[in-house]
Design an enzyme around this catalytic site. Structure first.
Site, PDB file in Angstrom:
ATOM      1  N   ARG A   1      76.605 -46.677 -37.627  1.00  0.00           N
ATOM      2  CA  ARG A   1      76.368 -47.841 -38.484  1.00  0.00           C
ATOM      3  C   ARG A   1      75.954 -48.996 -37.609  1.00  0.00           C
ATOM      4  O   ARG A   1      76.626 -49.314 -36.635  1.00  0.00           O
ATOM      5  CB  ARG A   1      77.666 -48.250 -39.175  1.00  0.00           C
ATOM      6  CG  ARG A   1      77.979 -47.406 -40.342  1.00  0.00           C
ATOM      7  CD  ARG A   1      79.072 -48.088 -41.105  1.00  0.00           C
ATOM      8  NE  ARG A   1      80.025 -47.095 -41.531  1.00  0.00           N
ATOM      9  CZ  ARG A   1      81.173 -47.393 -42.118  1.00  0.00           C
ATOM     10  NH1 ARG A   1      81.512 -48.649 -42.291  1.00  0.00           N
ATOM     11  NH2 ARG A   1      81.960 -46.456 -42.510  1.00  0.00           N
TER      12      ARG A   1
ATOM     13  N   ARG B   1      79.196 -55.720 -42.055  1.00  0.00           N
ATOM     14  CA  ARG B   1      79.895 -56.989 -42.265  1.00  0.00           C
ATOM     15  C   ARG B   1      80.000 -57.869 -41.047  1.00  0.00           C
ATOM     16  O   ARG B   1      80.404 -59.013 -41.153  1.00  0.00           O
ATOM     17  CB  ARG B   1      81.286 -56.706 -42.842  1.00  0.00           C
ATOM     18  CG  ARG B   1      81.219 -56.249 -44.293  1.00  0.00           C
ATOM     19  CD  ARG B   1      82.520 -55.661 -44.744  1.00  0.00           C
ATOM     20  NE  ARG B   1      82.774 -54.439 -44.023  1.00  0.00           N
ATOM     21  CZ  ARG B   1      83.788 -53.624 -44.278  1.00  0.00           C
ATOM     22  NH1 ARG B   1      84.648 -53.917 -45.212  1.00  0.00           N
ATOM     23  NH2 ARG B   1      83.947 -52.519 -43.587  1.00  0.00           N
TER      24      ARG B   1
ATOM     25  N   ARG C   1      76.062 -59.244 -49.596  1.00  0.00           N
ATOM     26  CA  ARG C   1      77.197 -58.566 -50.243  1.00  0.00           C
ATOM     27  C   ARG C   1      77.962 -59.483 -51.193  1.00  0.00           C
ATOM     28  O   ARG C   1      78.647 -59.013 -52.098  1.00  0.00           O
ATOM     29  CB  ARG C   1      78.146 -58.001 -49.180  1.00  0.00           C
ATOM     30  CG  ARG C   1      77.750 -56.646 -48.666  1.00  0.00           C
ATOM     31  CD  ARG C   1      78.089 -55.532 -49.654  1.00  0.00           C
ATOM     32  NE  ARG C   1      79.492 -55.142 -49.564  1.00  0.00           N
ATOM     33  CZ  ARG C   1      80.364 -55.261 -50.528  1.00  0.00           C
ATOM     34  NH1 ARG C   1      80.007 -55.788 -51.679  1.00  0.00           N
ATOM     35  NH2 ARG C   1      81.602 -54.874 -50.365  1.00  0.00           N
TER      36      ARG C   1
ATOM     37  N   ASP D   1      74.900 -44.331 -47.676  1.00  0.00           N
ATOM     38  CA  ASP D   1      76.254 -43.919 -47.291  1.00  0.00           C
ATOM     39  C   ASP D   1      76.372 -42.412 -47.435  1.00  0.00           C
ATOM     40  O   ASP D   1      75.721 -41.815 -48.292  1.00  0.00           O
ATOM     41  CB  ASP D   1      77.323 -44.605 -48.152  1.00  0.00           C
ATOM     42  CG  ASP D   1      78.691 -44.478 -47.496  1.00  0.00           C
ATOM     43  OD1 ASP D   1      79.013 -45.314 -46.630  1.00  0.00           O
ATOM     44  OD2 ASP D   1      79.416 -43.515 -47.807  1.00  0.00           O
TER      45      ASP D   1
ATOM     46  N   TYR E   1      86.885 -36.285 -48.227  1.00  0.00           N
ATOM     47  CA  TYR E   1      86.975 -37.401 -49.184  1.00  0.00           C
ATOM     48  C   TYR E   1      87.164 -36.875 -50.603  1.00  0.00           C
ATOM     49  O   TYR E   1      87.945 -37.420 -51.384  1.00  0.00           O
ATOM     50  CB  TYR E   1      85.721 -38.277 -49.127  1.00  0.00           C
ATOM     51  CG  TYR E   1      85.724 -39.227 -47.948  1.00  0.00           C
ATOM     52  CD1 TYR E   1      86.531 -40.355 -47.942  1.00  0.00           C
ATOM     53  CD2 TYR E   1      84.914 -39.002 -46.848  1.00  0.00           C
ATOM     54  CE1 TYR E   1      86.546 -41.224 -46.871  1.00  0.00           C
ATOM     55  CE2 TYR E   1      84.915 -39.870 -45.765  1.00  0.00           C
ATOM     56  CZ  TYR E   1      85.736 -40.978 -45.780  1.00  0.00           C
ATOM     57  OH  TYR E   1      85.755 -41.833 -44.718  1.00  0.00           O
TER      58      TYR E   1
HETATM   59  O1  CP3 Z   1      73.337 -49.366 -40.486  1.00  0.00           O
HETATM   60  C1  CP3 Z   1      74.138 -48.909 -41.276  1.00  0.00           C
HETATM   61  O2  CP3 Z   1      75.169 -49.492 -41.599  1.00  0.00           O
HETATM   62  C2  CP3 Z   1      73.806 -47.572 -41.896  1.00  0.00           C
HETATM   63  C3  CP3 Z   1      74.450 -47.257 -43.135  1.00  0.00           C
HETATM   64  C4  CP3 Z   1      75.761 -46.478 -43.122  1.00  0.00           C
HETATM   65  C5  CP3 Z   1      76.863 -46.853 -43.927  1.00  0.00           C
HETATM   66  N1  CP3 Z   1      77.781 -45.849 -43.910  1.00  0.00           N
HETATM   67  C6  CP3 Z   1      76.978 -48.107 -44.707  1.00  0.00           C
HETATM   68  C7  CP3 Z   1      78.331 -48.594 -45.069  1.00  0.00           C
HETATM   69  C8  CP3 Z   1      76.073 -45.261 -42.527  1.00  0.00           C
HETATM   70  C9  CP3 Z   1      75.275 -44.468 -41.511  1.00  0.00           C
HETATM   71  C10 CP3 Z   1      77.345 -44.869 -43.046  1.00  0.00           C
HETATM   72  C11 CP3 Z   1      78.000 -43.596 -42.724  1.00  0.00           C
HETATM   73  C12 CP3 Z   1      79.364 -43.347 -43.187  1.00  0.00           C
HETATM   74  N2  CP3 Z   1      79.980 -43.743 -44.357  1.00  0.00           N
HETATM   75  C13 CP3 Z   1      80.272 -42.526 -42.488  1.00  0.00           C
HETATM   76  C14 CP3 Z   1      79.945 -41.770 -41.221  1.00  0.00           C
HETATM   77  C15 CP3 Z   1      79.933 -42.665 -40.020  1.00  0.00           C
HETATM   78  C16 CP3 Z   1      81.275 -43.186 -39.647  1.00  0.00           C
HETATM   79  O3  CP3 Z   1      81.384 -44.425 -39.522  1.00  0.00           O
HETATM   80  O4  CP3 Z   1      82.204 -42.388 -39.453  1.00  0.00           O
HETATM   81  C17 CP3 Z   1      81.466 -42.503 -43.225  1.00  0.00           C
HETATM   82  C18 CP3 Z   1      82.736 -41.759 -42.854  1.00  0.00           C
HETATM   83  C19 CP3 Z   1      81.271 -43.254 -44.417  1.00  0.00           C
HETATM   84  C20 CP3 Z   1      82.225 -43.445 -45.545  1.00  0.00           C
HETATM   85  C21 CP3 Z   1      82.518 -44.870 -45.785  1.00  0.00           C
HETATM   86  N3  CP3 Z   1      81.624 -45.791 -46.281  1.00  0.00           N
HETATM   87  C22 CP3 Z   1      83.744 -45.561 -45.555  1.00  0.00           C
HETATM   88  C23 CP3 Z   1      84.990 -44.925 -44.996  1.00  0.00           C
HETATM   89  C24 CP3 Z   1      83.552 -46.890 -45.946  1.00  0.00           C
HETATM   90  C25 CP3 Z   1      84.564 -48.006 -45.988  1.00  0.00           C
HETATM   91  C26 CP3 Z   1      84.667 -48.498 -44.595  1.00  0.00           C
HETATM   92  C27 CP3 Z   1      85.043 -49.911 -44.474  1.00  0.00           C
HETATM   93  O5  CP3 Z   1      84.915 -50.369 -43.323  1.00  0.00           O
HETATM   94  O6  CP3 Z   1      85.427 -50.565 -45.451  1.00  0.00           O
HETATM   95  C28 CP3 Z   1      82.204 -47.029 -46.346  1.00  0.00           C
HETATM   96  C29 CP3 Z   1      81.551 -48.274 -46.800  1.00  0.00           C
HETATM   97  C30 CP3 Z   1      80.363 -48.702 -46.006  1.00  0.00           C
HETATM   98  N4  CP3 Z   1      79.277 -47.886 -45.767  1.00  0.00           N
HETATM   99  C31 CP3 Z   1      80.109 -49.987 -45.458  1.00  0.00           C
HETATM  100  C32 CP3 Z   1      78.835 -49.930 -44.874  1.00  0.00           C
HETATM  101  C33 CP3 Z   1      78.075 -51.049 -44.218  1.00  0.00           C
HETATM  102  C34 CP3 Z   1      81.025 -51.229 -45.602  1.00  0.00           C
HETATM  103  C35 CP3 Z   1      80.592 -51.719 -46.960  1.00  0.00           C
HETATM  104  C36 CP3 Z   1      80.949 -53.100 -47.334  1.00  0.00           C
HETATM  105  O7  CP3 Z   1      82.068 -53.337 -47.788  1.00  0.00           O
HETATM  106  O8  CP3 Z   1      80.066 -53.952 -47.283  1.00  0.00           O
END
Ligand code: CP3
Length: 318
Positions: free
Chosen positions: A2, A6, A15, A50, A127
């Site tokens: 990622r 945030r 957001r 995601d 999940y």
């Molecule tokens: O540049 C990027 O951010 C690429 C987009 C991206 C996201 N998720 C956006 C996101 C990518 C490549 C992912 C992958 C992802 N999502 C994984 C594998 C990589 C890793 O980090 O292990 C996993 C396990 C997820 C599942 C997921 N999505 C979780 C557990 C969460 C909550 C995490 C948190 O910090 O609250 C998300 C939400 C998520 N996906 C966010 C982002 C930017 C945070 C969203 C927000 O609240 O704005």
């Protein structure tokens, strides 16, 4: 990893107006967020999406709940739950991701390559089964050992959806793909080889015919690296717990490696973070086939200036 998110003020501003899923489902917004971090100088863009997006068209609805992370409305635990899941085609339910890829490629105009991605079956299934994030994966492991056929059928369905999805992303213009098996490090190597590797191989053996680099990523995988390599990928992701040179020797120099700065080093004083990034480069030894990256995702508290300083240091070299 990622790279949007945030820690960036412009992401937080967007957001404040839209949910995470709205951004993912609106190609113009997904484009905007994908481009946001590139001003820091990354060499590649990662699609804003995601790993959980396929759950919805498969029939397992979910939301990103504030402060809780993903919440699956009806966890997948019984034979009836697994049988109900659809093996969907990407055009049918994930077309917005493919539209975003086409839009981003047009906007990047050949200047920066675009990486597409999907979740690996164990990470996605965990999940679905747990219903959200977990620290022990106990419901998942319990199903894996007590109802191996049910677990296998769930993994097979997820794997086929992911295989089709990566194929469609490359057809839409993704120039590399990454498979995220973020939580596979919770498994013993014996269980990985028995219950997970064949499903990952189903996806990656196909992805490796598409003519783009295929990055196979996990965390906590110091005991699994050889098994992950055997499952496939042209690039193996390495987290910070394993020294990069040791990991590379183990997976073999015919593979590229990606990693492996601890993302929390971006919270350290800037000179410490920069020095440790240089140390990663020294450990890679100038060998071709190293993609510098964090060993896992960037945390929201990360100062943007430190990210920029690390990227500049990596470009400057050791
Ligand atoms: O540049 C990027 O951010 C690429 C987009 C991206 C996201 N998720 C956006 C996101 C990518 C490549 C992912 C992958 C992802 N999502 C994984 C594998 C990589 C890793 O980090 O292990 C996993 C396990 C997820 C599942 C997921 N999505 C979780 C557990 C969460 C909550 C995490 C948190 O910090 O609250 C998300 C939400 C998520 N996906 C966010 C982002 C930017 C945070 C969203 C927000 O609240 O704005």
């Amino acid at each position: 990893m990622r790279q949007a998110g945030r820690y960036m003020a412009e992401y937080r501003a967007l957001r404040a107006k839209h949910t995470m899923l709205e951004i993912c489902k609106t190609p113009e917004l997904a484009l905007e967020v994908t481009l946001q971090p590139l001003r820091l100088g990354m060499d590649a863009a990662i699609l804003f999406a995601d790993i959980l997006l396929p759950l919805e068209p498969m029939g397992a609805s979910f939301e990103f709940a504030k402060g809780e992370g993903p919440v699956i409305h009806h966890p997948v635990r019984t034979r009836a739950d697994v049988d109900r899941l659809r093996i969907c085609d990407p055009e049918d339910g994930l077309g917005y991701v493919l539209d975003a890829i086409r839009l981003i490629r047009k906007e990047l105009d050949g200047k920066t390559p675009l990486i597409g991605f999907a979740g690996a079956p164990f990470t996605i299934a965990s999940y679905m089964i747990e219903g959200g994030k977990s620290s022990s994966y106990q419901t998942t492991k319990k199903m894996m050992w007590s109802e191996p056929e049910l677990f296998h059928d769930l993994m097979s369905k997820v794997s086929e959806v992911v295989r089709r999805f990566l194929r469609a992303q490359v057809a839409a213009g993704a120039q590399a793909v990454q498979l995220f098996d973020s939580w596979v490090g919770s498994l013993a190597v014996e269980d990985y080889r028995t219950y997970v590797q064949p499903h990952v191989a189903h996806i990656l053996s196909d992805a490796m015919t598409l003519g783009v680099p295929v990055i196979h990523f996990g965390t906590g995988t110091s005991t699994l690296l050889e098994a992950q390599r055997d499952a496939g990928g042209t690039v193996i992701g390495v987290d910070w717990r394993t020294p990069l040179d040791q990991a590379w020797a183990r997976v073999g120099y015919d593979k590229a490696v990606q990693g492996n700065l601890d993302p929390l080093l971006l919270l350290a004083p800037r000179d410490v973070a920069v020095e440790r990034a240089r140390a990663v480069l020294r450990t890679a030894g100038g060998r071709p086939g190293h993609i510098f990256n964090l060993g896992h995702g960037i945390v929201p508290e990360t100062p943007v200036d430190t990210v920029k300083a690390v990227i500049d240091a990596v470009h400057a070299g050791v």
